[in-house]
Design a protein around this motif. Structure first.
Motif, PDB file in Angstrom:
ATOM      1  N   THR A 117      -7.001  48.612  22.911  1.00 36.46           N
ATOM      2  CA  THR A 117      -7.608  48.465  24.236  1.00 36.46           C
ATOM      3  C   THR A 117      -7.027  49.489  25.203  1.00 36.46           C
ATOM      4  OG1 THR A 117      -8.005  46.121  23.847  1.00 36.46           O
ATOM      5  CG2 THR A 117      -8.005  46.859  26.142  1.00 36.46           C
ATOM      6  N   VAL A 118      -5.721  49.691  25.141  1.00 35.31           N
ATOM      7  CA  VAL A 118      -5.090  50.718  25.980  1.00 35.31           C
ATOM      8  C   VAL A 118      -5.658  52.092  25.629  1.00 35.31           C
ATOM      9  CG1 VAL A 118      -2.903  51.892  26.470  1.00 35.31           C
ATOM     10  CG2 VAL A 118      -2.982  49.408  26.381  1.00 35.31           C
ATOM     11  N   ALA A 119      -5.842  52.363  24.345  1.00 37.85           N
ATOM     12  CA  ALA A 119      -6.410  53.646  23.920  1.00 37.85           C
ATOM     13  C   ALA A 119      -7.851  53.787  24.412  1.00 37.85           C
ATOM     14  CB  ALA A 119      -6.350  53.776  22.408  1.00 37.85           C
ATOM     15  N   ARG A 120      -8.622  52.700  24.367  1.00 37.56           N
ATOM     16  CA  ARG A 120     -10.008  52.746  24.858  1.00 37.56           C
ATOM     17  C   ARG A 120     -10.041  53.063  26.355  1.00 37.56           C
ATOM     18  NH1 ARG A 120     -10.422  48.087  21.310  1.00 37.56           N
ATOM     19  NH2 ARG A 120     -11.723  48.631  19.532  1.00 37.56           N
ATOM     20  N   VAL A 121      -9.131  52.461  27.096  1.00 35.39           N
ATOM     21  CA  VAL A 121      -9.052  52.739  28.533  1.00 35.39           C
ATOM     22  C   VAL A 121      -8.683  54.207  28.755  1.00 35.39           C
ATOM     23  CG1 VAL A 121      -7.770  52.226  30.660  1.00 35.39           C
ATOM     24  CG2 VAL A 121      -8.566  50.354  29.207  1.00 35.39           C
ATOM     25  N   GLY A 122      -7.784  54.734  27.931  1.00 31.26           N
ATOM     26  CA  GLY A 122      -7.424  56.154  28.031  1.00 31.26           C
ATOM     27  C   GLY A 122      -8.609  57.060  27.770  1.00 31.26           C
ATOM     28  N   VAL A 123      -9.422  56.723  26.770  1.00 30.54           N
ATOM     29  CA  VAL A 123     -10.622  57.510  26.477  1.00 30.54           C
ATOM     30  C   VAL A 123     -11.601  57.419  27.644  1.00 30.54           C
ATOM     31  CG1 VAL A 123     -12.662  57.655  24.977  1.00 30.54           C
ATOM     32  CG2 VAL A 123     -10.387  57.363  23.981  1.00 30.54           C
ATOM     33  N   LEU A 124     -11.762  56.213  28.184  1.00 30.65           N
ATOM     34  CA  LEU A 124     -12.649  56.016  29.336  1.00 30.65           C
ATOM     35  C   LEU A 124     -12.211  56.889  30.511  1.00 30.65           C
ATOM     36  CD1 LEU A 124     -14.894  54.419  30.904  1.00 30.65           C
ATOM     37  CD2 LEU A 124     -13.062  52.866  31.567  1.00 30.65           C
ATOM     38  N   LEU A 125     -10.924  56.859  30.831  1.00 29.33           N
ATOM     39  CA  LEU A 125     -10.418  57.652  31.955  1.00 29.33           C
ATOM     40  C   LEU A 125     -10.585  59.152  31.694  1.00 29.33           C
ATOM     41  CD1 LEU A 125      -7.192  55.638  32.833  1.00 29.33           C
ATOM     42  CD2 LEU A 125      -9.368  55.681  34.084  1.00 29.33           C
ATOM     43  N   SER A 126     -10.352  59.553  30.457  1.00 22.88           N
ATOM     44  CA  SER A 126     -10.517  60.965  30.101  1.00 22.88           C
ATOM     45  C   SER A 126     -11.957  61.421  30.303  1.00 22.88           C
ATOM     46  CB  SER A 126     -10.100  61.162  28.643  1.00 22.88           C
ATOM     47  OG  SER A 126     -10.405  62.453  28.207  1.00 22.88           O
TER      48      SER A 126
ATOM     49  N   GLY B  28     -17.915  56.221  13.810  1.00 23.97           N
ATOM     50  CA  GLY B  28     -17.922  57.501  14.510  1.00 23.97           C
ATOM     51  C   GLY B  28     -16.805  57.621  15.529  1.00 23.97           C
ATOM     52  N   LEU B  29     -16.533  56.573  16.263  1.00 21.83           N
ATOM     53  CA  LEU B  29     -15.394  56.521  17.183  1.00 21.83           C
ATOM     54  C   LEU B  29     -14.369  55.618  16.524  1.00 21.83           C
ATOM     55  CD1 LEU B  29     -14.035  57.157  19.869  1.00 21.83           C
ATOM     56  CD2 LEU B  29     -15.252  55.229  20.864  1.00 21.83           C
ATOM     57  N   ILE B  30     -13.282  56.187  16.057  1.00 20.33           N
ATOM     58  CA  ILE B  30     -12.319  55.462  15.220  1.00 20.33           C
ATOM     59  C   ILE B  30     -11.782  54.213  15.914  1.00 20.33           C
ATOM     60  CG2 ILE B  30     -10.164  56.613  15.834  1.00 20.33           C
ATOM     61  CD1 ILE B  30     -11.361  56.041  12.259  1.00 20.33           C
ATOM     62  N   LEU B  31     -11.733  54.216  17.236  1.00 16.22           N
ATOM     63  CA  LEU B  31     -11.244  53.034  17.962  1.00 16.22           C
ATOM     64  C   LEU B  31     -12.150  51.821  17.766  1.00 16.22           C
ATOM     65  CD1 LEU B  31     -10.043  54.639  21.303  1.00 16.22           C
ATOM     66  CD2 LEU B  31      -8.631  53.655  19.498  1.00 16.22           C
ATOM     67  N   ASN B  32     -13.423  52.055  17.404  1.00 18.92           N
ATOM     68  CA  ASN B  32     -14.330  50.929  17.173  1.00 18.92           C
ATOM     69  C   ASN B  32     -14.011  50.169  15.898  1.00 18.92           C
ATOM     70  OD1 ASN B  32     -15.709  51.399  19.519  1.00 18.92           O
ATOM     71  ND2 ASN B  32     -17.332  52.580  18.540  1.00 18.92           N
ATOM     72  N   ASN B  33     -13.129  50.708  15.051  1.00 18.91           N
ATOM     73  CA  ASN B  33     -12.706  50.009  13.842  1.00 18.91           C
ATOM     74  C   ASN B  33     -11.663  48.939  14.142  1.00 18.91           C
ATOM     75  OD1 ASN B  33     -14.074  51.396  11.529  1.00 18.91           O
ATOM     76  ND2 ASN B  33     -13.156  53.161  12.529  1.00 18.91           N
ATOM     77  N   TYR B  34     -11.012  49.038  15.270  1.00 21.55           N
ATOM     78  CA  TYR B  34      -9.967  48.080  15.625  1.00 21.55           C
ATOM     79  C   TYR B  34     -10.568  46.857  16.298  1.00 21.55           C
ATOM     80  CZ  TYR B  34      -6.563  51.691  14.560  1.00 21.55           C
ATOM     81  OH  TYR B  34      -5.806  52.630  13.914  1.00 21.55           O
ATOM     82  N   SER B  35      -9.885  45.760  16.184  1.00 23.71           N
ATOM     83  CA  SER B  35     -10.333  44.502  16.784  1.00 23.71           C
ATOM     84  C   SER B  35     -10.351  44.617  18.309  1.00 23.71           C
ATOM     85  CB  SER B  35      -9.374  43.384  16.367  1.00 23.71           C
ATOM     86  OG  SER B  35      -9.545  42.249  17.180  1.00 23.71           O
TER      87      SER B  35
END
Length: 135
Positions: free
Chosen positions: A52-61, A38-45
């Motif tokens: 990880t940088v993208a996850r932090v960006g989503v968190l900040l958003s 469902g969250l495409i970033l969860n497919n990455y290691s």
């Protein structure tokens, strides 16, 4: 003139967001196929630095965008109460605590973002088809 310019800039902005998010979804699906989460970033290691940088960006958003969404929701919800109650700071505080508590509990229970996205899509799709044309 400025109202027409605002309309055009808004239209182009939404269209650009549509294209960016559409490309993101298509590329994510082409990368992972039917195994896409469902969250495409969860497919990455978890060890993938860029993910990880993208996850932090989503968190900040989410963290910094939530207050803007929440205030609009709170103000709309308070319109259903008598004006005397709606203007009370105690009522606003009670609504704030209730909503944040409910959302936190929901976040602790749901592990698949796809369920939330599907529910929102079904609800908003129904609104677009049946309710909004009547307005």
């Amino acid at each position: 003139h400025s109202e027409e310019l605002f309309r055009q800039v808004t239209l182009y902005g939404f269209f650009a967001c549509f294209l960016i998010n559409g490309a993101y979804a298509v590329l994510g699906f082409l990368t992972f196929g039917g195994a896409s989460k469902g969250l495409i970033l969860n497919n990455y290691s978890p060890g993938d630095g860029l993910a990880t940088v993208a996850r932090v960006g989503v968190l900040l958003s989410i963290v910094f965008g939530f207050p803007f969404s929440y205030v609009g929701f709170r103000d709309s919800a308070l319109q259903f109460l008598p004006q005397k109650w709606a203007e009370s700071q105690a009522t606003k505080d009670a609504v704030a605590v209730s909503v944040v508590t409910a959302l936190t509990l929901l976040a602790l229970v749901l592990r698949d973002l796809g369920i939330v996205v599907a529910g929102a899509g079904a609800l908003l799709g129904s609104c677009v088809i049946y309710i909004f044309p009547a307005l």
